[in-house]
Design an enzyme around this catalytic site. Sequence first.
Site, short mmCIF file in Angstrom:
data_model
loop_
_atom_site.label_atom_id
_atom_site.label_comp_id
_atom_site.label_asym_id
_atom_site.label_seq_id
_atom_site.Cartn_x
_atom_site.Cartn_y
_atom_site.Cartn_z
N ASP A 218 -5.29 -9.27 0.99
CA ASP A 218 -5.20 -10.71 0.73
C ASP A 218 -6.01 -11.10 -0.50
OD1 ASP A 218 -3.65 -11.09 3.06
OD2 ASP A 218 -5.44 -11.30 4.29
N ASN B 139 0.84 -1.20 0.00
CA ASN B 139 0.00 0.00 0.00
C ASN B 139 0.88 1.25 0.00
OD1 ASN B 139 0.70 0.64 2.71
ND2 ASN B 139 -1.00 -0.60 3.50
N GLU C 274 3.22 1.72 3.03
CA GLU C 274 4.34 0.79 2.99
C GLU C 274 5.36 1.19 1.93
OE1 GLU C 274 1.33 -2.74 4.47
OE2 GLU C 274 1.88 -2.55 2.35
#
Length: 342
Positions: free
Chosen positions: A284, A213, A216
């Site tokens: 996920d 993301n 990050e």
Amino acid sequence: MTVDPHFDYNLPDPAILAGQRIIVVGDITLDEYLYGRATRLSREAPIPVLEFLRRETILGGAANPARNIVALGSQASLVAVVGDDAEGEQLRALLRAAEVDDRGVITLPQRVTTRKTRILADAAPRLPQQIARLDYLDRRPLSSDAEALIIAALADQLPDADAVICSDYQLGLLTPQVVAAIRTLCRQHDVLFTVDAQGNSHYYHHADLFRCNDAEAAAALGISLTDEVALAAGVIRLYHELAARLVIVTRGPAGLVLVGDDEPYQHIPAYHVSEVFDTTGAGDTFIAVATLALAAGCRGRTAATLANIAAALVVRRLGNAVVMPEELRAAIVSSDRSAPSR
């Protein structure tokens, strides 16, 4: 920079995501939900007192992309570790019930099975509200002996796989040695190597897909990505520094950006952003769908768009959830009907 204000609606049928075999390597967790009814405020602290209603457990961490893979008609195998405890046995039972291959799940007596306990106040007809979370975990990197067991499990299963997903929750399994072994084995057997990184980005060079993301990505680059110019420069820099074939940076309600060997830098908007309820597990679902699409031969933009829609579907539900082929197909059709005429 290419900015497209609309989706590319010429998407393939989700049936292409079925029939593949994907190995997911990473940190698995037992996600526990404790529901209670708030009856009064505690005299001991400014918190509600809950009367217990029910307990639910579901697969979390790296087990969640595996669940999504199975739900979409493909086979998923997990390579992970659990402790020699009741939670580890419960995780194995849940994996088997979800038809996830657990042969590569290794029991390590010296480690505790990761469990994330969420406490929720249930006040129907309102949606449950999470008021606290308690994590039981061990962040220590694997020992060299445990690394050898993980690598042996990968070497045994990987030749028959279509792709390997690294699902890194920073709980010690994906050490530099394990990641290097995955990279080497994928090259040897011409298997797709994809990454869902929540940190440790510098471990993952030469991935076919690297996803993180925006927060990050900023942490990996050591810079702020608060404006579009900085974001574009930063994502392109990350793509070059990691020598990845495709980099996707997701941005929540701002959609995502991507750049790759065959894809210019571009933006894809969020899908139905007003319908977000719980973002748990969205990444996920995204990595599962994107990996399946790439393994099926889709280009990066198509894979990202399919994954974007799938992730938007699961955030409408509480906790980790999976997307089913029929609902993904319906969402694609709905998007196509609402697309502006050309």
